[in-house]
Design a protein around this motif. Structure first.
Motif, PDB file in Angstrom:
ATOM      1  N   ASP A   1      46.050  17.951  15.918  1.00 14.61           N
ATOM      2  CA  ASP A   1      46.611  16.651  16.055  1.00 14.61           C
ATOM      3  C   ASP A   1      48.113  16.662  16.814  1.00 14.61           C
ATOM      4  O   ASP A   1      48.403  16.031  17.620  1.00 14.61           O
ATOM      5  N   ALA A   2      48.858  17.697  16.398  1.00 17.39           N
ATOM      6  CA  ALA A   2      50.013  17.912  17.225  1.00 17.39           C
ATOM      7  C   ALA A   2      50.017  18.324  18.670  1.00 17.39           C
ATOM      8  O   ALA A   2      50.642  17.633  19.510  1.00 17.39           O
ATOM      9  N   ALA A   3      49.066  19.294  18.839  1.00 13.92           N
ATOM     10  CA  ALA A   3      48.667  19.698  20.225  1.00 13.92           C
ATOM     11  C   ALA A   3      48.198  18.245  21.119  1.00 13.92           C
ATOM     12  O   ALA A   3      48.419  18.011  22.153  1.00 13.92           O
ATOM     13  N   LEU A   4      47.125  17.532  20.320  1.00 15.04           N
ATOM     14  CA  LEU A   4      46.725  16.403  21.127  1.00 15.04           C
ATOM     15  C   LEU A   4      47.812  15.411  21.557  1.00 15.04           C
ATOM     16  O   LEU A   4      47.789  14.659  22.511  1.00 15.04           O
TER      17      LEU A   4
ATOM     18  N   GLY B   1      50.921  23.739  24.538  1.00 16.72           N
ATOM     19  CA  GLY B   1      50.313  24.273  23.608  1.00 16.72           C
ATOM     20  C   GLY B   1      51.057  23.981  22.378  1.00 16.72           C
ATOM     21  O   GLY B   1      52.356  23.779  22.475  1.00 16.72           O
ATOM     22  N   TYR B   2      50.411  24.064  21.181  1.00 17.96           N
ATOM     23  CA  TYR B   2      51.370  24.318  19.926  1.00 17.96           C
ATOM     24  C   TYR B   2      50.361  25.055  19.033  1.00 17.96           C
ATOM     25  O   TYR B   2      49.252  24.766  18.624  1.00 17.96           O
ATOM     26  N   GLN B   3      51.144  26.193  18.597  1.00 15.50           N
ATOM     27  CA  GLN B   3      50.619  26.981  17.674  1.00 15.50           C
ATOM     28  C   GLN B   3      49.348  27.365  17.960  1.00 15.50           C
ATOM     29  O   GLN B   3      48.255  27.252  17.025  1.00 15.50           O
ATOM     30  N   SER B   4      48.992  28.063  19.014  1.00 14.95           N
ATOM     31  CA  SER B   4      47.773  28.452  19.349  1.00 14.95           C
ATOM     32  C   SER B   4      46.415  27.625  19.818  1.00 14.95           C
ATOM     33  O   SER B   4      45.569  28.164  19.957  1.00 14.95           O
ATOM     34  N   VAL B   5      46.904  26.177  19.779  1.00 13.51           N
ATOM     35  CA  VAL B   5      46.142  25.319  20.430  1.00 13.51           C
ATOM     36  C   VAL B   5      46.585  24.954  21.836  1.00 13.51           C
ATOM     37  O   VAL B   5      47.592  24.118  21.787  1.00 13.51           O
ATOM     38  N   TYR B   6      45.783  25.167  22.919  1.00 10.73           N
ATOM     39  CA  TYR B   6      46.226  24.978  24.256  1.00 10.73           C
ATOM     40  C   TYR B   6      45.333  23.630  24.887  1.00 10.73           C
ATOM     41  O   TYR B   6      44.124  23.730  24.621  1.00 10.73           O
ATOM     42  N   VAL B   7      46.233  22.731  25.412  1.00  8.03           N
ATOM     43  CA  VAL B   7      45.536  21.505  25.947  1.00  8.03           C
ATOM     44  C   VAL B   7      45.860  21.142  27.362  1.00  8.03           C
ATOM     45  O   VAL B   7      46.826  21.877  27.865  1.00  8.03           O
ATOM     46  N   LEU B   8      44.882  20.398  27.782  1.00 12.16           N
ATOM     47  CA  LEU B   8      44.994  19.973  29.123  1.00 12.16           C
ATOM     48  C   LEU B   8      44.843  18.486  29.032  1.00 12.16           C
ATOM     49  O   LEU B   8      43.941  18.162  28.481  1.00 12.16           O
TER      50      LEU B   8
ATOM     51  N   CYS C   1      40.102   9.175  32.498  1.00 17.89           N
ATOM     52  CA  CYS C   1      40.899  10.413  31.962  1.00 17.89           C
ATOM     53  C   CYS C   1      40.260  11.293  31.371  1.00 17.89           C
ATOM     54  O   CYS C   1      38.994  11.122  31.190  1.00 17.89           O
ATOM     55  N   TYR C   2      40.513  12.652  31.056  1.00 16.79           N
ATOM     56  CA  TYR C   2      39.907  13.539  30.404  1.00 16.79           C
ATOM     57  C   TYR C   2      40.861  14.362  29.854  1.00 16.79           C
ATOM     58  O   TYR C   2      41.944  14.781  30.142  1.00 16.79           O
ATOM     59  N   ILE C   3      40.461  15.192  28.525  1.00 18.90           N
ATOM     60  CA  ILE C   3      41.147  15.958  27.935  1.00 18.90           C
ATOM     61  C   ILE C   3      40.247  17.113  27.639  1.00 18.90           C
ATOM     62  O   ILE C   3      39.104  17.233  27.530  1.00 18.90           O
ATOM     63  N   SER C   4      41.118  18.444  27.392  1.00 20.21           N
ATOM     64  CA  SER C   4      40.430  19.661  26.850  1.00 20.21           C
ATOM     65  C   SER C   4      41.204  20.279  26.051  1.00 20.21           C
ATOM     66  O   SER C   4      42.638  20.097  26.110  1.00 20.21           O
ATOM     67  N   TYR C   5      40.698  21.022  24.900  1.00 21.05           N
ATOM     68  CA  TYR C   5      41.611  21.970  23.969  1.00 21.05           C
ATOM     69  C   TYR C   5      40.703  23.338  23.713  1.00 21.05           C
ATOM     70  O   TYR C   5      39.601  23.093  23.753  1.00 21.05           O
ATOM     71  N   THR C   6      41.532  24.025  23.418  1.00 22.68           N
ATOM     72  CA  THR C   6      40.937  25.378  23.036  1.00 22.68           C
ATOM     73  C   THR C   6      41.876  25.950  21.968  1.00 22.68           C
ATOM     74  O   THR C   6      43.121  26.074  22.320  1.00 22.68           O
ATOM     75  N   TYR C   7      41.455  26.208  20.942  1.00 22.82           N
ATOM     76  CA  TYR C   7      42.171  27.078  19.696  1.00 22.82           C
ATOM     77  C   TYR C   7      41.749  28.452  19.583  1.00 22.82           C
ATOM     78  O   TYR C   7      40.757  28.782  19.605  1.00 22.82           O
ATOM     79  N   TYR C   8      43.045  29.322  19.570  1.00 20.97           N
ATOM     80  CA  TYR C   8      42.807  30.541  19.629  1.00 20.97           C
ATOM     81  C   TYR C   8      43.298  31.025  18.203  1.00 20.97           C
ATOM     82  O   TYR C   8      44.723  31.265  17.953  1.00 20.97           O
ATOM     83  N   PRO C   9      42.634  31.071  17.264  1.00 19.80           N
ATOM     84  CA  PRO C   9      43.159  31.440  15.764  1.00 19.80           C
ATOM     85  C   PRO C   9      43.567  33.159  15.879  1.00 19.80           C
ATOM     86  O   PRO C   9      44.633  33.155  14.856  1.00 19.80           O
ATOM     87  N   ASN C  10      43.196  33.812  16.597  1.00 25.41           N
ATOM     88  CA  ASN C  10      43.857  35.323  16.551  1.00 25.41           C
ATOM     89  C   ASN C  10      44.569  35.380  17.928  1.00 25.41           C
ATOM     90  O   ASN C  10      44.778  36.686  18.192  1.00 25.41           O
TER      91      ASN C  10
END
Length: 290
Positions: free
Chosen positions: A156-159, A177-184, A224-233
């Motif tokens: 939610d924070a990253a988006l 990005g925010y805490q390992s969540v990277y957004v575009l 418009c478009y968005i994307s995100y990836t979360y890298y927990p490690n």
């Protein structure tokens, strides 16, 4: 010509990680209207050729351009847009690929959209209506689901940063990005700042509803478009080819509805670029409409 049509695009997809790669000229998907231009005088072909030449030449100096070619029934409106992080040379190289792809895959279709990794081309007959700016056109949901607590709050924070970023960037493009969540996020080039923010907010909501708990997603709306990836490690090293999505997705069918004709007018759309240049695990295939 005034009736609504539906175009279904069947895509075998695998999520493409946040990270620039040489695949910016690879086909992501295409949309072709079933209806074809009738061109006994050759006026349509001339208008289209002039339009494509104009768009291609402009792509060496700008990342978004919209133009009209021809008059009357042979008039065609078209545009291209490149991903905000591409260089002028890469943008030009990407856009130069799209005319051949559109001809090969769509022929004389009355409306066409070709989405490559780093740019897209769209053209259609003048006067036909488009769907709402926030209409969902296409989605990719990563197959891996988040485990443990805290993911949703991070997402939610990253988006939320995307809506702030596209509004303040001045060009409708944002990565962060925010805490390992990277957004575009990116909006179509002529969408006003307020409309852009509203569009990516809508895309963010669709990401959460269409891809619940997925650690990666791409959501394409009309403008418009968005994307995100979360890298927990943590973000993997460049040398690793493993994907945060957990492997290829199953097939997804997306129905694209246009008043008047079928055309896929999207924002872009495009693929994610952020930190590590991870390799793409599979190339989307389009089995519909051609």
């Amino acid at each position: 010509m005034g009736s609504s049509c539906i175009l279904s695009i069947l895509l075998l997809t695998s999520f493409i990680n946040l990270g620039f790669s040489a695949d910016y000229t690879s086909l992501v998907y295409k949309g072709c209207a079933d209806q074809k231009f009738q061109d006994p005088t050759g006026d349509y072909s001339k208008s289209l050729e002039n339009l494509l030449d104009t768009l291609t030449s402009r792509s060496s100096s700008t990342k978004f351009y919209k133009a009209t070619s021809g008059q009357g029934q042979s008039a065609i409106i078209g545009l291209f847009q490149c991903r905000g992080d591409l260089s002028s040379n890469d943008c030009n190289n990407c856009v130069k690929k799209t005319p051949d792809v559109s001809r090969r895959l769509c022929g004389n279709a009355i409306a066409v959209r070709v989405q490559l990794g780093g740019c897209y081309l769209r053209y259609e007959a003048s006067g036909f209506r488009q769907v709402n700016a926030t209409e969902l056109l296409f989605k990719i949901c990563g197959s891996t689901q988040a485990s443990g607590s805290g993911f949703q709050d991070r997402l939610d924070a990253a988006l939320g940063e995307i809506a702030k970023g596209v509004g303040s960037s001045g060009n409708g493009f944002y990565t962060g990005g925010y805490q390992s969540v990277y957004v575009l996020g990116q909006c179509e080039g002529d969408l006003a700042s307020g409309g852009c923010a509203d569009c990516v907010k809508a895309a963010s909501q669709r990401a959460k509803s269409e891809c619940p708990a997925s650690i990666s997603a791409q959501i394409y709306l009309q403008q418009c478009y968005i994307s995100y990836t979360y890298y927990p490690n943590g973000v993997p090293p460049r040398s690793l080819s493993s994907s945060g999505s957990g492997g290829p997705n199953t097939q997804k069918t997306v129905a694209i509805v246009l008043g008047g004709i079928v055309g896929v007018g999207l924002v872009i759309a495009v693929l994610s670029v952020m930190r590590s240049g991870l390799k793409k695990k599979g190339r989307p295939k389009d089995t519909g409409g051609y």
